[in-house]
Every structure is written in C-alpha cells, then in structure tokens.
Design a protein around this motif. Structure first.
Motif: not given
Length: 300
Positions: A129, A91, A131
C-alpha cells in the motif's frame, strides 16, 4: 477509449475524471479499481515509481506491474504530483514480479545483510500500500521476496519524499537468518528479525543507526539465549559462546557495516567474554542436574 494496451499489459481509465478548471490539473478515479495489469516496467516507468518506492534498478528493468486504485480524489497531475499540496489524496496497492532491485537504498540494505542479492537478482514485490498526499508517499507492508516460493528478503515501512531527492524516514525489517555476521544459530534468539532505520535522502540514504542495531540485536539475543540456558529450553543446543562471538563480530573480518553514506566499513572484532559466561551458566545447570541424579553414599 478508456482501456489501453501499454507495454504488453492493460491500463483501464474507465470513469476517470481530469479536472482542468483549477490552476493545477487533478485526477479523480473510482475506488477499488484495477488501473494496471501486467504492464512491463521499462526504465521510464521505473524512474517514476522510484519517486515513491525507491527500490528499482532504473537502467535495466522488465518487471510486470499490477496497480489497484483504492482511492484517488483530485490528486495533482504533471510535475505537481511530487510537490506538497493541501489538497489531493491517492491510495494505491502495487505488486510486481520479475523485479530487478537496485539503487542506494537497496545497496545499503544489502551491505547490512552481507550481500545476498547479487548482480543478477530477480525478485517480487508483494502487494504494497502506498498513500500519496502532500508531496509524501507513505509505504505500508512492502515485502521484497525472491524465488518461486517468494522467500522474504526484507520488509519496509515508512515515508518517502516524492521530490527527486526527497527525504527518507523508513524502517526495514530483515530476517535474522539472512544477516551473515550474526551466525547461523541467531534465528533461535531473534525470531522477529532486526529493524534497520533508514534516513537521509533517496540519493544518499543514511544508515547511521546500523551499529546500534547490531548492539541491540546482541543484547536481545543474549537475553533470549540466557533464558533458554537457565530454563533448559529444548530449542537451545548450546554453543552460546559461539553465538555471542558471531553477534559481536569476533573473527568476522570480512563483514561490512553500511556507513552514514551507505559505504561499507570493516566490522570490529570484540571479545567473547559474555559468551563464556553464558556457556558457564548452561554448564552449571547441567552439573547441578547431574549431581542430583547420582545416588547418595551409604554410611558405614
């Protein structure tokens, strides 16, 4: 040496662990670690980043990149990093400045909006973000912004297959005031912007839902406009028929809608009958108010 100078910036590999004991080489890193700071994004790095975040012009790129590792646990390295795997998780939070947007996804969104990026557009990617797991990148909170005040052009969330032409399952949220075909008054009636679903693949994104998006936006705008007209909202300055005409594409022969393959298609003109109905509702309310304010006639 664990900190390196790379493309004018720094990359810190302190306490990183590369595991060579398994059939696939893996990488683990400390949590909440700044991996890269002010690293210039050349075409080679842009191509790699586009596997997870397909928004960059690979041919001409000079963005400055910051990457923070939130977590990285035995993530596959080499060619295996884009393939499905039951193990490995990463992440990261990435942000970029002086970005040159480009590629099929950006092109399709720009067509939907009505062409605002231009050939020399430079933008910023606010902290996003990503992931990485099982051959897929999950994107959270992506925002492309332009100008010194970082005005948001659109937001995006969803998943991207990491393979060269991986599948897309994305939703871009576009501020209503940037969609030219909807007219300048639409902000009043669509304050939350418009969601545009994006499917297909990275090389051939599909915008098959674009027409439905416009129809849904029209319905929402009409509902909000009617409420404002009937309740006498101060934010409603009239002109509801004009708004509806813009929403439905009346006299908008120059506008385009991205097709399934991302190519522009002429927008169709539609009648403005509902706009007249809304204007009628607004005028009835005004007439009623005027009638009640007039003095009653005296009986002789």
């Amino acid at each position: 040496v664990t900190t390196m100078l790379v493309n004018g910036g720094t990359v810190d590999l302190t306490n990183s662990v590369i595991d060579l004991t398994a059939p696939t080489m893996t990488l683990s890193m400390p949590s909440n670690k700044m991996l890269a700071h002010n690293v210039a994004l050349n075409p080679v790095l842009a191509k790699r980043l586009n596997k997870a975040l397909p928004v960059f012009d690979e041919s001409e790129q000079s963005a400055l990149t910051d990457i923070k590792i939130v977590k990285c646990d035995q993530y596959p390295m080499g060619a295996a990093w884009t393939k499905a795997s039951k193990t490995g998780y990463a992440e990261v939070v990435i942000s970029l400045s002086n970005v040159k947007p480009g590629g099929p996804v950006i092109g399709g969104i720009d067509q939907f909006v009505g062409g605002i990026l231009g050939g020399n557009a430079s933008a910023s990617v606010l902290p996003t973000t990503i992931i990485l797991s099982n051959g897929t990148a999950q994107i959270k909170g992506f925002v492309l912004a332009v100008g010194d005040n970082r005005h948001a052009i659109f937001q995006m969330n969803g998943t991207v297959g990491l393979a060269d032409n991986g599948p897309l399952n994305l939703t871009a949220n576009v501020p209503a005031d940037l969609i030219k075909r909807l007219g300048k008054d639409v902000v009043t009636y669509l304050p939350n912007g418009i969601d545009l679903p994006i499917g297909g693949t990275k090389e051939k994104p599909e915008f098959a839902g674009a027409d439905k998006v416009i129809a849904s936006a029209a319905k929402e705008a009409l509902t909000n406009a009617a409420k404002n007209a009937l309740t006498g909202s101060k934010g409603d300055k009239g002109g509801l028929g004009g708004l509806l005409g813009n929403v439905l594409g009346q006299d908008q022969s120059g506008d385009t809608t991205p097709s399934d393959s991302g190519n522009a298609q002429p927008a169709q003109s539609k009648p403005d009958s509902l706009g007249g109905l809304l204007d009628s509702l607004a005028n009835k309310k005004k007439d009623k108010k005027a009638a009640t304010s007039q003095p009653a006639k005296k009986k002789r």
